[in-house]
Motif scaffolding. Structure first.
Motif, mmCIF file in Angstrom:
data_model
loop_
_atom_site.group_PDB
_atom_site.id
_atom_site.type_symbol
_atom_site.label_atom_id
_atom_site.label_comp_id
_atom_site.label_asym_id
_atom_site.label_seq_id
_atom_site.Cartn_x
_atom_site.Cartn_y
_atom_site.Cartn_z
ATOM 1 N N ARG A 1 0.853 -1.173 0.000
ATOM 2 C CA ARG A 1 0.000 0.000 0.000
ATOM 3 C C ARG A 1 0.896 1.232 0.000
ATOM 4 O O ARG A 1 1.822 1.348 0.784
ATOM 5 N N THR B 1 -0.925 7.247 1.645
ATOM 6 C CA THR B 1 -2.273 7.773 1.469
ATOM 7 C C THR B 1 -2.548 8.784 2.563
ATOM 8 O O THR B 1 -1.759 8.960 3.481
ATOM 9 N N ASN C 1 -4.036 10.238 6.001
ATOM 10 C CA ASN C 1 -4.032 9.605 7.328
ATOM 11 C C ASN C 1 -5.448 9.144 7.678
ATOM 12 O O ASN C 1 -5.932 8.913 7.490
ATOM 13 N N VAL D 1 0.450 4.245 10.404
ATOM 14 C CA VAL D 1 0.094 2.877 10.028
ATOM 15 C C VAL D 1 -0.572 2.222 11.230
ATOM 16 O O VAL D 1 -0.098 2.362 12.365
ATOM 17 N N GLY E 1 -9.667 2.979 10.023
ATOM 18 C CA GLY E 1 -8.376 3.294 9.429
ATOM 19 C C GLY E 1 -7.344 2.206 9.574
ATOM 20 O O GLY E 1 -6.147 2.451 9.371
ATOM 21 N N ASP F 1 -4.886 -0.412 8.615
ATOM 22 C CA ASP F 1 -4.181 -0.618 7.351
ATOM 23 C C ASP F 1 -3.823 -2.076 7.099
ATOM 24 O O ASP F 1 -3.876 -2.552 5.968
ATOM 25 N N SER G 1 -9.828 -2.656 1.070
ATOM 26 C CA SER G 1 -8.466 -2.102 0.939
ATOM 27 C C SER G 1 -7.670 -2.228 2.228
ATOM 28 O O SER G 1 -6.919 -1.320 2.609
ATOM 29 N N ILE G 2 -7.815 -3.369 2.892
ATOM 30 C CA ILE G 2 -7.042 -3.670 4.100
ATOM 31 C C ILE G 2 -6.031 -4.756 3.755
ATOM 32 O O ILE G 2 -6.406 -5.838 3.288
ATOM 33 N N VAL H 1 3.553 -1.473 3.558
ATOM 34 C CA VAL H 1 2.925 -0.156 3.573
ATOM 35 C C VAL H 1 4.018 0.903 3.440
ATOM 36 O O VAL H 1 5.048 0.813 4.112
ATOM 37 N N ARG I 1 4.723 4.925 3.911
ATOM 38 C CA ARG I 1 4.252 6.196 4.445
ATOM 39 C C ARG I 1 5.435 7.149 4.546
ATOM 40 O O ARG I 1 6.471 6.797 5.117
#
Length: 410
Positions: A25, A28, A30, A105, A144, A146, A174-175, A193, A195
């Motif tokens: 991922r 994106t 937060n 995350v 939220g 992730d 989308s997890i 992920v 970030r």
């Protein structure tokens, strides 16, 4: 419930191969409070580029840095599932919002499948066999979350079809997930992920299995077991890639309601940290265990529960632990303990608890005593967010097995 240690070794060559893959991922925004967007078209499972656009680079004048929120068991079976069937938009994690929003995350262990079984959220034959309705994936997305671990002793509660349906629902929401898959290779793929220029990989394994020995069960082809040699090789392979900045290992194991980790868990944690992982995150005992450090990196042996209805015979299941981990390139991980009280099914973090003073003193006293029994940790004062810094022990923090632990809450 009868629990069995997983004994199924994973093919070592397989682990090295799959560590070069992973579901990713990109960077994106937060935590978005809006409901999950409509499901995207399924990506090509063999094409990483279709799963994740490249994340924007971090500013050149600042090091890549990421904050991770991690908590323990989340089960949408039984009462929680019934609530979602009546109220599919229920914000089950709302009390934890300030901690969730503060992280880049967010990770939890998903304890059991998410599948369409009509109104059934627990087996009529066995109240320890769970199922979450499809709306469970959306509840995670609204919070939220992730990444989830799906490697645990409840992964097969409703069989192979429900295990695979779980992954479909997570993908729809989308997890990202790690620990189970259509093949063993997929089960051992890292979830990745990105970030703020920091690329973080999660591996997830289980050391317990409810249906006998995993090595003799059909689930062995779909669930990543906690084979030490295989896991070490997977961590090393991720480090060798050169594009991974941090590695977190999720471990489902130990004994339920036991306040100290098993010797095998301690050895596994140290081995994966030596191999290059940055932190070890444990769950399954349903109670919080202590924290220790190895080579300056944290081992969180058991986070306890986050969202899981428990019976009152085990009072310490009413306290849970979330942690905040700050990861920065070139620096050791920084750990913060963020405890909460579970009232019914609702987690109430210290920063939102009207009885904060009493619970804070009680929890952190027990937490430090438990930590001394596994190597020790230095605990600082909790901040306004209810999180206390946890650092490697000073010389005065020597291990003791005789610490007195208060049996109940104030």
């Amino acid at each position: 419930m009868a629990l069995h240690r997983v004994k199924a070794p994973l093919a070592l060559a397989l682990v090295v191969a799959v560590a070069a893959c992973g579901n990713d991922r990109a960077d994106t925004t937060n935590l978005a409070p809006a409901p999950a967007a409509p499901a995207p078209e399924p990506p090509d499972a063999g094409d990483e580029a279709t799963r994740d656009a490249a994340a924007p680079d971090a500013p050149t004048n600042s090091p890549a840095f990421v904050t991770v929120f991690a908590a323990g068991d989340v089960s949408f079976g039984r009462l929680v599932g019934q609530i979602l069937l009546r109220e599919p938009d229920r914000a089950l994690f709302a009390p934890m919002e300030h901690l969730l929003r503060a992280a880049d995350v967010r990770f939890v262990n998903l304890e059991g499948p998410i599948s369409d079984q009509g109104t059934e959220t627990v087996s009529p034959e066995n109240n320890l066999v769970f199922n979450g309705p499809p709306a469970s994936a959306d509840a995670l997305a609204r919070a939220g979350i992730d990444v989830v671990s799906t490697a645990n002793n409840h992964a097969w509660d409703y069989g192979k079809s429900a295990l695979l349906e779980t992954l479909d629902h997570l993908d729809r929401a989308s997890i990202l997930h790690a620990g189970t898959g259509a093949t063993l290779e997929k089960a051992f793929e890292p979830a990745i992920v990105t970030r703020r220029g920091f690329r973080l990989a999660f591996l997830a394994v289980t050391d317990v299995w409810n249906q006998g020995a995993l090595s003799k069960h059909p689930g062995r082809a779909h669930v990543a077991s906690a084979d030490r040699e295989a896991l070490v090789r997977a961590v090393r392979a991720l480090r060798a890639r050169g594009d991974i900045d941090g590695i977190l290992v999720s471990h489902h194991g130990g004994e339920e309601y036991r306040e100290d980790p098993l010797p095998g868990t301690r050895a596994l944690a140290e081995a994966v940290l030596d191999a290059g992982a940055d932190a070890f995150l444990g769950h399954h005992p349903h109670v919080v265990q202590g924290v220790s450090f190895h080579a300056g990196k944290p081992i969180v042996y058991s986070l306890g529960n986050l969202l899981m209805r428990m019976h009152s015979g085990h009072p310490w299941t009413e306290m849970g632990l979330s942690v905040k981990i700050e990861l920065e390139k070139g620096a050791p991980p920084r750990l913060f303990a963020c405890p909460f009280r579970i009232h019914g099914i609702e987690p109430i973090p210290l920063a939102r608890d009207p009885r904060r003073k009493a619970y804070e003193s009680h929890f952190f006293g027990r937490f430090q005593a438990l930590s001394r029994r596994v190597g020790g940790a230095t605990l600082g004062p909790a901040g306004e967010d209810g999180c206390a810094p946890v650092k490697p022990p000073t010389r005065a923090e020597t291990p003791r097995s005789s610490d007195s632990l208060a049996p109940n809450f104030p």
